[in-house]
Design a protein around this motif. Structure first.
Motif, PDB file in Angstrom:
ATOM      1  N   ALA A  18       0.618  -0.797  -0.006  1.00  0.00           N
ATOM      2  CA  ALA A  18      -0.412   0.005  -0.173  1.00  0.00           C
ATOM      3  C   ALA A  18       0.721   1.096   0.126  1.00  0.00           C
ATOM      4  O   ALA A  18       0.916   2.629  -0.514  1.00  0.00           O
TER       5      ALA A  18
ATOM      6  N   HIS B  86      -9.460   3.414   9.391  1.00  0.00           N
ATOM      7  CA  HIS B  86      -9.010   4.920   9.208  1.00  0.00           C
ATOM      8  C   HIS B  86      -7.255   5.497   9.971  1.00  0.00           C
ATOM      9  O   HIS B  86      -6.716   6.074   9.374  1.00  0.00           O
TER      10      HIS B  86
ATOM     11  N   ARG C 205      -5.099   3.779   7.695  1.00  0.00           N
ATOM     12  CA  ARG C 205      -5.178   5.085   6.269  1.00  0.00           C
ATOM     13  C   ARG C 205      -4.568   5.854   6.473  1.00  0.00           C
ATOM     14  O   ARG C 205      -3.521   6.616   5.693  1.00  0.00           O
TER      15      ARG C 205
ATOM     16  N   SER D 178      -4.130  -1.139  -2.685  1.00  0.00           N
ATOM     17  CA  SER D 178      -5.425  -0.053  -2.248  1.00  0.00           C
ATOM     18  C   SER D 178      -4.958  -0.096  -0.700  1.00  0.00           C
ATOM     19  O   SER D 178      -5.411  -0.860  -0.153  1.00  0.00           O
ATOM     20  N   TYR D 179      -5.081   0.706  -0.481  1.00  0.00           N
ATOM     21  CA  TYR D 179      -5.523   0.976   1.198  1.00  0.00           C
ATOM     22  C   TYR D 179      -6.902   1.712   0.973  1.00  0.00           C
ATOM     23  O   TYR D 179      -7.466   1.301   2.486  1.00  0.00           O
ATOM     24  N   ARG D 180      -7.917   1.241   0.437  1.00  0.00           N
ATOM     25  CA  ARG D 180      -8.963   1.862   0.584  1.00  0.00           C
ATOM     26  C   ARG D 180     -10.179   1.160   1.713  1.00  0.00           C
ATOM     27  O   ARG D 180     -10.663   1.169   2.813  1.00  0.00           O
ATOM     28  N   GLY D 181      -9.869  -0.427   1.387  1.00  0.00           N
ATOM     29  CA  GLY D 181     -10.336  -1.083   2.460  1.00  0.00           C
ATOM     30  C   GLY D 181     -10.014  -0.981   4.250  1.00  0.00           C
ATOM     31  O   GLY D 181     -10.533  -1.747   5.205  1.00  0.00           O
ATOM     32  N   TYR D 182      -8.959  -0.083   4.117  1.00  0.00           N
ATOM     33  CA  TYR D 182      -8.352  -0.307   5.614  1.00  0.00           C
ATOM     34  C   TYR D 182      -9.254   0.453   6.510  1.00  0.00           C
ATOM     35  O   TYR D 182      -9.851   1.715   6.418  1.00  0.00           O
TER      36      TYR D 182
ATOM     37  N   LYS E  11      -1.155   6.796   4.807  1.00  0.00           N
ATOM     38  CA  LYS E  11      -0.638   8.657   3.751  1.00  0.00           C
ATOM     39  C   LYS E  11       0.569   8.872   4.091  1.00  0.00           C
ATOM     40  O   LYS E  11       1.411   9.272   3.815  1.00  0.00           O
TER      41      LYS E  11
END
Ligand code: ZN
Length: 244
Positions: free
Chosen positions: A70, A82, A85, A76-80, A89
């Protein structure tokens, strides 16, 4: 032959250095890092530098974890949640292109004549499945050839074994039964979640046929204050003290 295996460092340099100091005393023939070098903690670049150095000077085998993929944009880290995430970032914002390139080139599995290693699961390693119960273990025992598979990912040490039936147990020292196969979760260096805040690693002595999960203390307060200074979520610092 002695293997030292470790996983889920999560940018916790203090924990990594404690584990590496303990590992050196074991005089291992082979070091294996099962991934998640980065994510959550405040020293991703420094931890990558340590691992790259081990790879170059000691032939350490290194595979990728989901946070590594990621952080370099490879998955993708969309499913992580918050927290993960936010940490990813931030990690992406501080890693150099060279660091990201290093992470992006890591393979997903490790194998030699004695063992198989993967961050998450032998089935679809790039999908980052968890092996949490007997049903998960049953399916995964069919997805690798070796007698032993070492994994990380859940940050909780556990031993699944198959000898006719499949069961699991949690213990620090395992004498291997010649008739059994094993999936062994070796716990986490930098963010243990089994209620024990000490950093975890595994020692596999093929001569004695023993696997040990070992724990070492580290400078937790230093790791916590770096997380706070970086502006990462406070809970990422707090949880280290509780091992959860
Ligand atoms: Zn992890």
């Amino acid at each position: 032959m002695k293997y030292v295996l470790f996983s889920d460092i999560h940018a916790n340099l203090e924990a990594l250095d404690s584990v590496l100091a303990a590992a050196e005393k074991e005089k291992p023939d082979q070091l294996v890092c099962l991934g998640d070098i980065v994510g959550y903690g405040a020293d991703p670049a420094e931890c990558i530098a340590r691992i790259r150095d081990l790879q170059e000077t000691k032939g350490c085998k290194v595979i990728a974890g989901n946070h590594d993929y990621a952080a370099c944009g490879k998955s993708s880290y969309r499913g992580y949640n918050h927290l993960a995430r936010e940490a990813i970032k931030w990690t992406m914002s501080v890693l150099s292109p060279a660091d990201k390139k290093f992470l992006s080139k890591l393979p997903l599995t490790f194998s030699d004549q004695n063992i198989f290693g993967v961050h998450s699961s032998p089935i679809e390693p790039e999908q980052w499945h968890y092996i949490l119960d007997i049903d998960d273990a049953y399916l995964n025992f069919q997805a690798f050839e070796a007698r032993l598979c070492f994994i990380g990912h859940s940050h909780r040490p556990v031993i699944f074994y198959r000898n006719g039936h499949i069961d699991w147990e949690i213990k620090d020292t395992l004498s291997l039964d010649p008739a059994s196969r094993y999936i062994i979760n070796i716990g986490s260096v930098g963010q243990p979640r089994d209620g024990n805040p000490a950093a975890a690693y595994a020692l596999f002595d093929t001569g004695r046929q023993v696997v040990e999960i070992k724990r070492v203390e580290y400078d937790l307060a230093a790791a916590q204050s770096k997380i706070r200074a970086a502006g990462l979520p406070d809970v990422l610092a707090e949880r280290l003290a509780f091992g959860k």
